[in-house]
Motif scaffolding. Structure first.
Motif, PDB file in Angstrom:
ATOM      1  N   THR A   1       0.825  -1.214   0.000  1.00 14.09           N
ATOM      2  CA  THR A   1       0.000   0.000   0.000  1.00 14.09           C
ATOM      3  C   THR A   1       0.852   1.255   0.000  1.00 14.09           C
ATOM      4  O   THR A   1       0.573   2.214  -0.736  1.00 14.09           O
ATOM      5  N   ILE A   2       1.901   1.276   0.818  1.00 11.44           N
ATOM      6  CA  ILE A   2       2.740   2.466   0.909  1.00 11.44           C
ATOM      7  C   ILE A   2       3.478   2.709  -0.404  1.00 11.44           C
ATOM      8  O   ILE A   2       3.587   3.853  -0.867  1.00 11.44           O
ATOM      9  N   ILE A   3       3.991   1.649  -1.025  1.00  5.31           N
ATOM     10  CA  ILE A   3       4.662   1.814  -2.315  1.00  5.31           C
ATOM     11  C   ILE A   3       3.681   2.336  -3.361  1.00  5.31           C
ATOM     12  O   ILE A   3       4.013   3.222  -4.156  1.00  5.31           O
ATOM     13  N   LYS A   4       2.462   1.840  -3.326  1.00  5.74           N
ATOM     14  CA  LYS A   4       1.466   2.211  -4.326  1.00  5.74           C
ATOM     15  C   LYS A   4       0.912   3.613  -4.098  1.00  5.74           C
ATOM     16  O   LYS A   4       0.614   4.329  -5.061  1.00  5.74           O
ATOM     17  N   CYS A   5       0.788   4.016  -2.829  1.00  2.00           N
ATOM     18  CA  CYS A   5       0.101   5.279  -2.512  1.00  2.00           C
ATOM     19  C   CYS A   5       1.024   6.402  -2.057  1.00  2.00           C
ATOM     20  O   CYS A   5       0.549   7.510  -1.810  1.00  2.00           O
ATOM     21  N   SER A   6       2.318   6.140  -1.901  1.00  4.34           N
ATOM     22  CA  SER A   6       3.209   7.162  -1.342  1.00  4.34           C
ATOM     23  C   SER A   6       3.273   8.412  -2.208  1.00  4.34           C
ATOM     24  O   SER A   6       3.377   9.528  -1.704  1.00  4.34           O
ATOM     25  N   LYS A   7       3.198   8.242  -3.535  1.00  7.37           N
ATOM     26  CA  LYS A   7       3.231   9.400  -4.428  1.00  7.37           C
ATOM     27  C   LYS A   7       2.017  10.291  -4.214  1.00  7.37           C
ATOM     28  O   LYS A   7       2.131  11.517  -4.128  1.00  7.37           O
ATOM     29  N   LYS A   8       0.848   9.669  -4.094  1.00  6.86           N
ATOM     30  CA  LYS A   8      -0.388  10.440  -3.932  1.00  6.86           C
ATOM     31  C   LYS A   8      -0.481  11.065  -2.545  1.00  6.86           C
ATOM     32  O   LYS A   8      -0.905  12.208  -2.396  1.00  6.86           O
ATOM     33  N   VAL A   9      -0.078  10.316  -1.509  1.00  4.79           N
ATOM     34  CA  VAL A   9      -0.258  10.782  -0.141  1.00  4.79           C
ATOM     35  C   VAL A   9       0.891  11.664   0.319  1.00  4.79           C
ATOM     36  O   VAL A   9       0.696  12.707   0.944  1.00  4.79           O
ATOM     37  N   LYS A  10       2.138  11.272   0.015  1.00 10.51           N
ATOM     38  CA  LYS A  10       3.312  11.965   0.520  1.00 10.51           C
ATOM     39  C   LYS A  10       4.031  12.819  -0.515  1.00 10.51           C
ATOM     40  O   LYS A  10       4.931  13.568  -0.197  1.00 10.51           O
TER      41      LYS A  10
END
Length: 506
Positions: free
Chosen positions: A152-161
């Motif tokens: 999840t973090i690899i997939k969403c880090s761009k959008k969230v962070k």
């Protein structure tokens, strides 16, 4: 990065490992039966024992996949709201359920753990079976949850962070891997002073390369946990440390899970429980070292791994996003004026044109600046609402409630608030059905917040509207302009649609 790790790939890898486990289990079936017969079982009972054991393991594997997706969904929600520190307590509840169900399944089906594909005899570490089974499946479940967290973090880090593993660059990845490999090689040579090159060295180096890849990935995940807009930051330390630990341990959990599934939850892994604490401690030390290496490479810009290219990319993306907004709003406003002009010839048209001219002036002058007065942004909002009110004046089905606090001090990046209001007028109004739009804007010296709630009319949408380009645009700009200083939430059901945004002004 949107489809960096498609869910189909995750499922395929899982099923591939399960398929290997099934093949090994079937191939070793007659040995299982023979071992059970030697233990005193009748042959027919031994075969039933074999079937029951396979059923129990299949249920455990299916539940593990469910646990992975539940963990991924939970992590995504916590990650988006910056509450990842609560992941572990929630995961413990999931683990209690998973281990209990798996253990009860084995107990109810009266399965056997005495046979092992990897060992010719029962493992030496065998206390009460129910307890050891619960501990064993808790560890497997924890590995599944940690793997889902990393995914999840690899997939969403761009959008969230606003940062991702890919954004670190190929040069960083190469130097990071080389640093980890060199460190492990030096440590091995120091611990084995009589080390010499031989045929067996190939296997050793291959293992070291694989482990260096894993550790460099873990270190990179530690690094992005402490990055914001390309800069190291240590604010909200508990949240960042939680992200770093969960995501980096997940890297190693993936390998462990695939190994366990490939050998169909083999009982020989029970023996490994004795070394579990020391293994966790060793992995923690490796993660800390790998994380420090990655942070040092980035902080000191070794070999130019961190350059101004990242800033240039961010500015280019921001300019692109802002360029999308200009025609988007102008055309919507022109369409509103056009609708009024067709409906009737009245002073409303002149008033609408005046409002439009003020909005165009804002778009051409203010919208090109990085920051503008919050009062100017609110003035634009007033003009937009007035313009839309002209269009809705004859529609008796629409109830419009507007509450905007003024004056508001401080500066803000332009065009962050209006998309939510524009979205409400576009999708929340029906010609023949009761409709409502509630707009509430609050502000003080520290923050500005906007809550927009409207009726949800299910209209046929274009591809652009279906993707939510307006609000997605806002989300991306907030990540670039106000990292960790904003809150953006959307709630939707069959009757209503609500969007909330809060931005720290200081």
């Amino acid at each position: 990065m949107k489809n960096l790790i498609p869910i189909s790939i995750v499922v395929s890898i899982f099923l591939f490992a399960v398929a290997i486990g099934i093949i090994l289990q079937v191939n070793q079936g007659h040995y299982f039966v023979e071992a059970a017969v030697k233990d005193g079982y009748a042959e027919i009972d031994a075969r039933q024992l074999y079937i029951n054991t396979n059923i129990a393991k299949s249920i455990s594997a299916a539940l593990l996949l469910v646990l992975f997706f539940v963990g991924a969904r939970t992590t995504k929600r916590l990650f988006q709201v910056g509450q990842l520190k609560f992941a572990l307590p929630i995961f413990l509840l999931y683990l209690m359920f998973y281990s209990s169900v798996c253990t009860m399944t084995h107990e109810l089906l009266n399965t056997s753990f005495s046979f092992s594909i990897l060992k010719s005899q029962a493992p030496t570490y065998v206390p009460a079976q129910a307890i050891i089974s619960a501990i064993y499946y808790s560890i497997i479940g924890l590995a599944g949850l940690l793997a889902s967290t990393t995914y999840t973090i690899i997939k969403c880090s761009k959008k969230v962070k606003g940062i991702s593993l890919k954004a670190l660059g190929s040069k960083f990845r190469a130097i990071n891997f080389s640093s980890n490999f060199t460190l492990f090689l030096v440590i091995y040579i120091i611990r084995n002073p009589n080390f010499s090159i031989s045929f067996g060295t190939i296997g050793l180096l291959t293992s070291m390369v694989i482990f260096s890849i894993l550790s460099s990935k873990a270190g990179s995940l530690v690094l992005i946990s402490f990055l914001s807009k390309g800069q190291l930051t240590f604010s909200k330390p508990i949240e960042r440390i939680s992200q770093a630990i969960l995501s980096s341990f997940g890297i190693y959990s993936v390998g462990f899970l695939l190994f366990v599934l490939s050998f169909s939850f083999d009982s020989a892994f029970f023996s490994a429980l004795e070394t579990f604490p020391s293994t966790i401690l060793l992995l923690f030390i490796i993660i800390v070292i790998a994380g420090l290496i990655a942070i040092a490479l980035w902080k000191y810009n070794i070999a130019g791994v961190r350059t101004e290219a990242a800033l240039s990319t961010a500015k280019s993306e921001l300019s692109f996003l802002k360029s999308q907004i200009n025609p988007h709003f102008l055309f919507n406003s022109l369409n509103s004026i056009y609708g009024i002009a067709l409906a009737e010839k009245s002073p409303k048209t002149a008033d609408g044109v005046q409002k439009l001219s003020e909005m165009m002036r804002f778009m051409l002058k203010e919208n090109t600046q990085e920051k503008i007065s919050l009062n100017k942004e609110i003035e634009y909002i007033h003009n937009y609402i007035d313009l839309q009110s002209l269009r809705l004046d004859t529609n008796k089905h629409v109830q419009l409630n507007v509450s905007i606090e003024q004056p508001c001090d401080g500066n803000i990046s332009p065009m962050l608030l209006i998309p939510m209001i524009e979205n409400a007028f576009k999708h929340g109004v029906s010609i023949d059905k009761p409709s409502f739009i509630d707009i509430a804007l609050k502000c003080n010296e520290h923050y500005v917040s906007l809550n927009v709630k409207n009726s949800n009319h299910h209209k046929e949408k274009t591809a652009a509207e279906e993707s939510g380009i307006g609000l997605e645009n806002v989300r991306k700009r907030l990540e670039l302009l106000y990292p960790e200083k904003h809150l953006f939430q959307v709630y939707e059901n069959e009757e209503t649609y609500e969007a909330f945004i809060k931005i720290e002004l200081a």
